[in-house]
Design an enzyme around this catalytic site. Structure first.
Site, PDB file in Angstrom:
ATOM      1  N   LYS A 241       6.059  -1.382   1.197  1.00  0.00           N
ATOM      2  CA  LYS A 241       7.041  -1.297   2.366  1.00  0.00           C
ATOM      3  C   LYS A 241       7.142  -0.031   3.083  1.00  0.00           C
ATOM      4  O   LYS A 241       6.927  -0.104   4.270  1.00  0.00           O
ATOM      5  CB  LYS A 241       8.375  -1.941   1.947  1.00  0.00           C
ATOM      6  CG  LYS A 241       8.200  -3.221   1.566  1.00  0.00           C
ATOM      7  CD  LYS A 241       9.724  -3.703   0.848  1.00  0.00           C
ATOM      8  CE  LYS A 241       9.446  -5.099   0.302  1.00  0.00           C
ATOM      9  NZ  LYS A 241      10.565  -5.637  -0.569  1.00  0.00           N
TER      10      LYS A 241
ATOM     11  N   GLN B 299      15.910  -3.174  -2.940  1.00  0.00           N
ATOM     12  CA  GLN B 299      14.640  -3.842  -3.839  1.00  0.00           C
ATOM     13  C   GLN B 299      15.396  -4.482  -4.710  1.00  0.00           C
ATOM     14  O   GLN B 299      16.368  -3.987  -5.491  1.00  0.00           O
ATOM     15  CB  GLN B 299      13.779  -2.910  -4.215  1.00  0.00           C
ATOM     16  CG  GLN B 299      12.659  -3.557  -4.874  1.00  0.00           C
ATOM     17  CD  GLN B 299      11.909  -4.551  -3.836  1.00  0.00           C
ATOM     18  OE1 GLN B 299      11.406  -4.219  -2.650  1.00  0.00           O
ATOM     19  NE2 GLN B 299      11.530  -5.720  -4.161  1.00  0.00           N
TER      20      GLN B 299
ATOM     21  N   ASP C  48      16.618  -8.525   5.336  1.00  0.00           N
ATOM     22  CA  ASP C  48      15.987  -9.221   4.387  1.00  0.00           C
ATOM     23  C   ASP C  48      16.481 -10.460   4.570  1.00  0.00           C
ATOM     24  O   ASP C  48      16.075 -11.581   4.137  1.00  0.00           O
ATOM     25  CB  ASP C  48      16.430  -8.786   2.811  1.00  0.00           C
ATOM     26  CG  ASP C  48      15.472  -8.399   1.893  1.00  0.00           C
ATOM     27  OD1 ASP C  48      14.170  -8.581   2.409  1.00  0.00           O
ATOM     28  OD2 ASP C  48      15.434  -7.714   1.123  1.00  0.00           O
TER      29      ASP C  48
END
Ligand code: NAD
Length: 298
Positions: free
Chosen positions: A53, A97, A120
């Protein structure tokens, strides 16, 4: 034999589009999208996802903050850290994460991220807006967004199509089922969501013009379950062994790919299918966020 829908190739196209947008934003507004990736602990899979990422964000010219925290950070300290980034005007996207260590409540962390920066798409506010649809939609969760993008970019007709989704998780099955049933382009489908309690999985799959499989069970979908000419999106990522040559994990999807590609019209491979699209959609959400913050539309 089926047309292979390559996520790797689509990623290149979309990242090129995004890079262009970032340049335009820099020229017009003197700012670039800002993303913070928060990693707690050193889980190897999480480290590799975050590394990818960060690398992708930097390649697009983002302002990227990599914030690694120790495994034993308290929930309170993690929430305070998120609050700091919620108030940081250079940051448009906050990615924590998952999974988090057991002593931290994941829901509390997701809920603490400002919905304006929830790239997200896991915050209840954004999931609610996604369900309402239309102008309300803000951040779509990345894997379902990637799946829909693949369906559209592969030229698959969705209007009136029978879509069968295998799996009902909050991150894949449930949201993609809602999205495909919404009004509008790339949707307008008739959706069936099936799961572990479904009575006749095979019969449902056999009706599907578009079959989306997110179960996490290698080889679950048999070739005879696939309608000839159907578009098959295999979301599953299963580690089925370790390569003796490279020492790397051997990955397989939820569909018997070799046999299925002789029946399907279009199919995604694993790896190189949905996987690369997920990170790409995270980048797309971050660019959107930066534009929305500039226009005060969030
Ligand atoms: P999950 O375990 O949370 O959900 C799996 C779902 O599949 C459940 O709802 C369950 O009811 C259903 N299911 C499981 N076994 C079944 C069976 N035998 N018959 C019918 N239904 C069954 O998993 P998830 O988070 O949704 O992920 C699913 C898969 O997709 C995993 O392999 C995961 O690694 C992969 N994944 C890939 C990406 C990507 O970017 N490519 C992203 C997220 C998840």
């Amino acid at each position: 034999s089926a047309e292979i829908i390559s996520g790797t190739q689509m990623r290149q196209e979309i990242l090129a589009e995004l890079e262009h947008e970032v340049k335009a934003m820099q020229e017009q507004h003197g700012t670039v999208p800002g993303l913070v990736t928060i990693l707690v602990g050193e889980n190897p899979a999480s480290v590799s996802y975050v590394t990818l990422k960060v690398k992708t964000a930097l390649s697009l010219g983002f302002h990227e903050v990599q914030d690694n925290q120790p495994e034993d950070i308290s929930e309170q300290d993690l929430l305070a850290l998120i609050e700091k980034y919620n108030n940081d005007p250079a940051i448009h996207g906050i990615l924590v994460q998952l999974p988090l260590p057991k002593h931290i409540n994941e829901d509390a962390v997701i809920n603490a991220i400002s919905p304006d920066k929830d790239v997200d798409g896991f915050h209840p506010v954004n999931l609610g807006k996604m369900v309402i649809g239309g102008d309300q939609v803000r951040y779509l969760p990345c894997t379902p967004a990637g799946i829909q993008e693949m369906i559209v970019r592969s030229g698959t007709e969705t209007e009136g199509a029978e879509v069968v989704v295998v799996g009902r998780s909050n991150i894949v099955g449930k949201p993609i089922s809602v999205m495909m049933g919404q009004k509008g382009p790339g949707a307008n489908s008739t959706v069936t969501m099936v799961h572990t309690r479904t009575k006749d999985l095979a019969a449902h799959c056999q009706r599907a013009d578009i079959l989306i499989v997110a179960a996490g069970v290698p080889g679950l979908v048999k070739p005879e379950w696939i309608k000839p000419g159907a578009t098959v999106i295999d979301v599953g990522v299963n580690r089925i062994g370790v390569s003796e040559e490279t020492g790397k994990a051997i990955l397989s999807g939820d569909v018997d790919f070799e046999a299925a590609k002789e029946i399907a019209g279009k199919i995604t491979p694993v790896p190189g299918g949905v996987g690369p699209m997920t990170i790409t959609m995270l980048m797309k959400n971050t660019v959107k966020s930066a534009w929305w913050h500039l226009q005060e539309k969030v």
